[in-house]
Each structure stands twice: as structure tokens, then as C-alpha cells.
Design a protein around this motif. Structure first.
Motif, PDB file in Angstrom:
ATOM      1  N   ASN A 290     -16.082 -50.388 -49.926  1.00 21.00           N
ATOM      2  CA  ASN A 290     -15.749 -50.899 -48.593  1.00 21.00           C
ATOM      3  C   ASN A 290     -15.290 -52.354 -48.588  1.00 21.00           C
ATOM      4  O   ASN A 290     -15.447 -53.064 -47.587  1.00 21.00           O
ATOM      5  CB  ASN A 290     -16.939 -50.740 -47.632  1.00 21.00           C
ATOM      6  N   LYS A 291     -14.706 -52.802 -49.695  1.00 19.38           N
ATOM      7  CA  LYS A 291     -14.122 -54.138 -49.727  1.00 19.38           C
ATOM      8  C   LYS A 291     -12.932 -54.134 -50.689  1.00 19.38           C
ATOM      9  O   LYS A 291     -12.813 -53.243 -51.540  1.00 19.38           O
ATOM     10  CB  LYS A 291     -15.149 -55.183 -50.137  1.00 19.38           C
ATOM     11  N   THR A 292     -12.054 -55.114 -50.523  1.00 23.67           N
ATOM     12  CA  THR A 292     -10.887 -55.218 -51.406  1.00 23.67           C
ATOM     13  C   THR A 292     -11.121 -56.310 -52.436  1.00 23.67           C
ATOM     14  O   THR A 292     -11.567 -57.414 -52.104  1.00 23.67           O
ATOM     15  CB  THR A 292      -9.614 -55.533 -50.601  1.00 23.67           C
TER      16      THR A 292
END
Length: 330
Positions: A290-292
Motif C-alpha cells: 500500500n505504498k510506492t
């Protein structure tokens, strides 16, 4: 309807896109080879700017781009001159940006503004192409332009398969206007083939030889008033025919060495041509947990490939001619 190997079947129904696809500036790109001078020594390097422009349109369309951004994608290369980036070397443009400099003028002088107006659009949508972040994004990010020319060349030249492309495309997602990859494995795959494109292909000794020789011929032709810069807005073969029709002995000799059958070698000693391209690095954002995050922070492989690409670009390519095929003279 557009049918092609990379993106499959795409139904284009918007009148503005249909009219632009049939416009002279876009149709002209069928005669502009993406490989520039390389096509004249290796005919299989025959991807056209038209194929790439349509591909960029389809890719950003699939990623959810607005119609305005799709228009920008289709038109982003209309100002490329004959022989593509070869002209940058002839004019001493280290940033390879001559087509960007003349973009506004080329659009203004064409039928594009009237087509856009007839459908309720303004050429303002073409101002600052980089505002369309699915189409253009500064390196090391992904963007539609960068993805399409990499996939297209590597597929057309036989280095990757349609199945590999489709697997990669299925992992592309858009987060806050930026193209990301949902699989680290696919990110590593793309970084690898991107460097096959901008290092192994762009700096291929045969490619460098062709670029530098044709750039030298063009520069000489400008000085001798054999052709003008305005004539570069014709198609590749049209400009080449004008060059070949010249009776200038020095120009004829240069062009006689630009043909299939040429053999070259990479050699620092006693080299004839040297080319150092602008730095093109890629480090895509990967969406994970859930993060880049940058691929290089997750993958030692990507980190290493980026370092090797930087070093290879800095080194450049030294090329010496070995042999010109006896049938290359005309």
C-alpha cells in the motif's frame, strides 16, 4: 479500429482522434523511422514514429487518460524531423531536443489547430506536454512515451515476446497521476529491457556509426546549401533522395558508406566516430504494501543495472569502420 501486436484491438470512435489520425502531420510520421540513421544500415530497424505515436495514444487511453491527454499523446512527435534524433547530432544538440524546440511552430503551421477548433479544443492543450503525466514524466519515472518506444522496438526487433509484454502491461497501475508497477519482478523485467533499448541498441556500434556519418553528411549539406533545415520536415526517404541526387563528390562518398552490409567494430584506438548519448536512467515506482517505493530500493538487480547504465553512458561508444559492402556504392 486499430489492431496491433502490442495492445491488441482498440476501437477509436472519437471524431477528433479520427480526424487527427488522418491529418498530414500525423500521416507523415509513417515515413519517419524511429531508429533514425540506423534504418539505412539495418533495414529491420524499421519502427516508425507513426506506430509509436498511435501506440502512446492507446497506452495512455488504456491507463485512463482524458481525451485531451490522448490527443497530446498522438501529436507529441509530429515535429520530429527526417532521420529523428540524427538531426540533433548534426546540429550539436546534446539534449536531443530540436524537435521540442520547433514543436509549437510545426503545429501552428499545420492543419492541427483547425482540426482541434472544429471539435471544440484549443492548441493550448499542447502547451507544455509534460503536464500530461501519463504521457510524459521526467526520468527515472515511467511514462507512456518511454514505455511504448521501449516495448515497441524491443518487440519489433525480436528481443521480447507479446506474452511478456502483456504480462507487464497487466501490472501497470496509476497512482496520483503517475504510472507505477504492482510487481517487483515485472519492474526488474522492464528495467532490463529498457537498458537493452537505450544502452545496447542506442549505443550499438552500427547505430552510432550510422548516426554520426549521416549527421556529418547533413552538417556538410547545410553548409554547402545542398538542403535546408526546412527540407527536414519531409519524410526520411524524400530527404535521402534529395541528398543522393546531389552531384557533390564529398557528399556522395559519405552516403556511399551508409548502407546495409557495412561492418564496424567498437575500438578506442584509431576510431572514426565517437558518440556519447544523454543519460537515460529508469527506476520505476513499485506499489507494494500500500505504498510506492523505487524499484532500486527493493532490488539489488535494479540498483546494479542503473549503475552499469550510468557508467556505460558516461563512457560512450568508439567506432571504427571495418568494411563497406561492395554493392553499397550507387
Amino acid at each position: 479500429m486499430i489492431i496491433e501486436d502490442i495492445y491488441g484491438v482498440t476501437e477509436i470512435t472519437e471524431p477528433v482522434l479520427i480526424d487527427l489520425l488522418h491529418s498530414k502531420p500525423v500521416q507523415r510520421l509513417k515515413g519517419i523511422y524511429q531508429a533514425g540513421a540506423g534504418f539505412f544500415v539495418q533495414p529491420k530497424w524499421n519502427t516508425t514514429r507513426y506506430e509509436h505515436s498511435v501506440g502512446a495514444l492507446i497506452l495512455v487511453r488504456k491507463l485512463g487518460a482524458s481525451l485531451e491527454e490522448q490527443i497530446a499523446a498522438l501529436l507529441h512527435d509530429v515535429s520530429h524531423t527526417a532521420f529523428s534524433h540524427t538531426v540533433d547530432y548534426a546540429l550539436g544538440r546534446a539534449n536531443e531536443d530540436y524537435h521540442e524546440e520547433i514543436f509549437d511552430e510545426i503545429v501552428r503551421r499545420s492543419e492541427i489547430p483547425s482540426i482541434l477548433r472544429s471539435h471544440g479544443y484549443s492548441t493550448n492543450l499542447l502547451n507544455d506536454i509534460e503536464k500530461w503525466t501519463l504521457l510524459e514524466k521526467n526520468a527515472p519515472d515511467l511514462c507512456g512515451d518511454r514505455i511504448d518506444y521501449t516495448l515497441r522496438d524491443q518487440y519489433n526487433y525480436g528481443f521480447i515476446t507479446a506474452e511478456e509484454i502483456h504480462s507487464f502491461l497487466h501490472t501497470l497501475i496509476v497512482i496520483d497521476g503517475t504510472i507505477c508497477i504492482s510487481s517487483l519482478e515485472q519492474a526488474e523485467w522492464f528495467v532490463n529491457i529498457y537498458y537493452q533499448e537505450v544502452i545496447d541498441f542506442f549505443l550499438d556500434p552500427l547505430n552510432v556509426y550510422a548516426y554520426q556519418l549521416l549527421a556529418k553528411a547533413l552538417n556538410y549539406s547545410f553548409k554547402q546549401n545542398i538542403i535546408t533545415k526546412n527540407e527536414l520536415l519531409l519524410e526520411d526517404e524524400q530527404v535521402m533522395n534529395r541528398l543522393r541526387s546531389s552531384q557533390n563528390i564529398k557528399l556522395k562518398e559519405m552516403l556511399s558508406r551508409l548502407s546495409p552490409g557495412v561492418q564496424v567494430e567498437e575500438k578506442k584506438e584509431d576510431y572514426e566516430f565517437y558518440q556519447k548519448n544523454k543519460l537515460r536512467l529508469i527506476d520505476p515506482l513499485v506499489f507494494i504494501d500500500n505504498k510506492t517505493v523505487r524499484a532500486s530500493s527493493l532490488s539489488p538487480q535494479v540498483h546494479t543495472m542503473n549503475k552499469l547504465a550510468r557508467d556505460r553512458t558516461e563512457l560512450g561508444t568508439y567506432v571504427k569502420l571495418k568494411r563497406v559492402h561492395k554493392d553499397s556504392l550507387y
